[in-house]
Enzyme design. Sequence first.
Site, PDB file in Angstrom:
ATOM      1  N   ASP A   1       0.780  -1.111  -0.079  1.00  0.00           N
ATOM      2  CA  ASP A   1      -0.193   0.096  -0.099  1.00  0.00           C
ATOM      3  C   ASP A   1       1.063   1.534   0.034  1.00  0.00           C
ATOM      4  OD1 ASP A   1       1.188   0.027   2.380  1.00  0.00           O
ATOM      5  OD2 ASP A   1      -1.062   0.289   3.542  1.00  0.00           O
ATOM      6  N   HIS A   2       0.642   2.539   0.160  1.00  0.00           N
ATOM      7  CA  HIS A   2       1.228   4.044   0.279  1.00  0.00           C
ATOM      8  C   HIS A   2       2.655   3.677   1.943  1.00  0.00           C
ATOM      9  CE1 HIS A   2      -2.588   3.963   3.018  1.00  0.00           C
ATOM     10  NE2 HIS A   2      -1.351   5.096   4.063  1.00  0.00           N
TER      11      HIS A   2
ATOM     12  N   CYS B   1       3.170  -3.065   3.801  1.00  0.00           N
ATOM     13  CA  CYS B   1       1.972  -1.936   4.295  1.00  0.00           C
ATOM     14  C   CYS B   1       3.443  -1.758   5.632  1.00  0.00           C
ATOM     15  CB  CYS B   1       1.106  -2.328   4.991  1.00  0.00           C
ATOM     16  SG  CYS B   1       0.543  -3.490   6.729  1.00  0.00           S
ATOM     17  N   GLY B   2       2.388  -0.508   6.164  1.00  0.00           N
ATOM     18  CA  GLY B   2       3.265  -0.420   7.110  1.00  0.00           C
ATOM     19  C   GLY B   2       3.845  -0.844   8.914  1.00  0.00           C
TER      20      GLY B   2
ATOM     21  N   GLY C   1      -1.665  -5.321   8.706  1.00  0.00           N
ATOM     22  CA  GLY C   1      -2.877  -5.736   7.520  1.00  0.00           C
ATOM     23  C   GLY C   1      -2.651  -6.735   6.763  1.00  0.00           C
TER      24      GLY C   1
ATOM     25  N   HIS D   1       9.777 -24.416   8.200  1.00  0.00           N
ATOM     26  CA  HIS D   1       9.072 -25.127   9.543  1.00  0.00           C
ATOM     27  C   HIS D   1       7.422 -24.550   9.413  1.00  0.00           C
ATOM     28  CE1 HIS D   1      10.757 -25.828  13.683  1.00  0.00           C
ATOM     29  NE2 HIS D   1      12.258 -25.350  12.558  1.00  0.00           N
TER      30      HIS D   1
ATOM     31  N   ARG E   1       7.395   0.783   8.349  1.00  0.00           N
ATOM     32  CA  ARG E   1       7.591   1.312   9.235  1.00  0.00           C
ATOM     33  C   ARG E   1       8.042   0.677  10.217  1.00  0.00           C
ATOM     34  NH1 ARG E   1       1.787   3.494   9.356  1.00  0.00           N
ATOM     35  NH2 ARG E   1       1.473   4.650   7.113  1.00  0.00           N
TER      36      ARG E   1
ATOM     37  N   ARG F   1       8.588 -34.231   9.928  1.00  0.00           N
ATOM     38  CA  ARG F   1       7.762 -33.524  11.023  1.00  0.00           C
ATOM     39  C   ARG F   1       6.893 -32.880  11.103  1.00  0.00           C
ATOM     40  NH1 ARG F   1      12.368 -31.364  12.992  1.00  0.00           N
ATOM     41  NH2 ARG F   1      12.078 -29.925  14.351  1.00  0.00           N
TER      42      ARG F   1
ATOM     43  N   ARG G   1       2.097 -31.064  10.297  1.00  0.00           N
ATOM     44  CA  ARG G   1       1.629 -30.036  11.047  1.00  0.00           C
ATOM     45  C   ARG G   1       1.237 -28.860   9.505  1.00  0.00           C
ATOM     46  NH1 ARG G   1       6.480 -29.846  14.591  1.00  0.00           N
ATOM     47  NH2 ARG G   1       5.973 -31.957  15.667  1.00  0.00           N
TER      48      ARG G   1
HETATM   49  C1  RB5 Z   1      -1.992   3.045   6.196  1.00  0.00           C
HETATM   50  O1  RB5 Z   1      -1.790   3.846   6.960  1.00  0.00           O
HETATM   51  C2  RB5 Z   1      -2.051   1.204   7.459  1.00  0.00           C
HETATM   52  O2  RB5 Z   1      -2.444   1.030   8.137  1.00  0.00           O
HETATM   53  C3  RB5 Z   1      -1.305  -0.013   6.762  1.00  0.00           C
HETATM   54  O3  RB5 Z   1      -0.260   0.610   5.953  1.00  0.00           O
HETATM   55  C4  RB5 Z   1      -1.277  -0.785   7.167  1.00  0.00           C
HETATM   56  O4  RB5 Z   1      -0.017  -0.519   7.948  1.00  0.00           O
HETATM   57  C5  RB5 Z   1      -2.085  -1.921   8.239  1.00  0.00           C
HETATM   58  O5  RB5 Z   1      -2.097  -2.644   8.458  1.00  0.00           O
END
Ligand code: RB5
Length: 151
Positions: free
Chosen positions: A12-13, A69-70, A74, A102, A113, A136, A140
């Site tokens: 994402d951004h 993502c950040g 997510g 595993h 981030r 093994r 699983r």
């Molecule tokens: C975007 O602001 C942020 O929520 C996304 O990049 C991510 O960290 C979500 O899990």
Amino acid sequence: MMRCHKVYIGSDHGGFLLKQELSCFLSSHGFEVEDAGVYNTDSADYPDIAIMVSEKVQQNPESKGILVCGSGIGMSMVANKFKGIRAALCSEPLSAKLSREHNDANILCLGARLIGTAMATEIASVFLSTDFSGDRHEKRIQKITKIEERK
Ligand code: RB5
């Protein structure tokens, strides 16, 4: 030397800049990288990208995915809803190694981030060059597959 894989990558951004850097790194190290976007830092919804990459990896079982993502959280939540996808959120190389050995993880999730480019490239390198140990651990993984069949 890392083995050659098809890698689907997306962000994402919040993960865009790290995704660009990883994509360049992997391309220059012999990986065939397919970029599912995003292509700029405009606000985007991480599920849209995680869905695209997860479907690609589902369709190409020899491939791997990388989602940024950040936080990576997510992306991992979305990817792990797909049958046959085992997404691992990693912030250091040992988790990436163990997720392959595993858990036979096929998608790596990273939090832009939380980690820098050097750490991300190290984690991705380990993830893409480590084989599943089988043995093994196989039974699983089969138990995870059975859960998916209950859905
Ligand atoms: C975007 O602001 C942020 O929520 C996304 O990049 C991510 O960290 C979500 O899990």
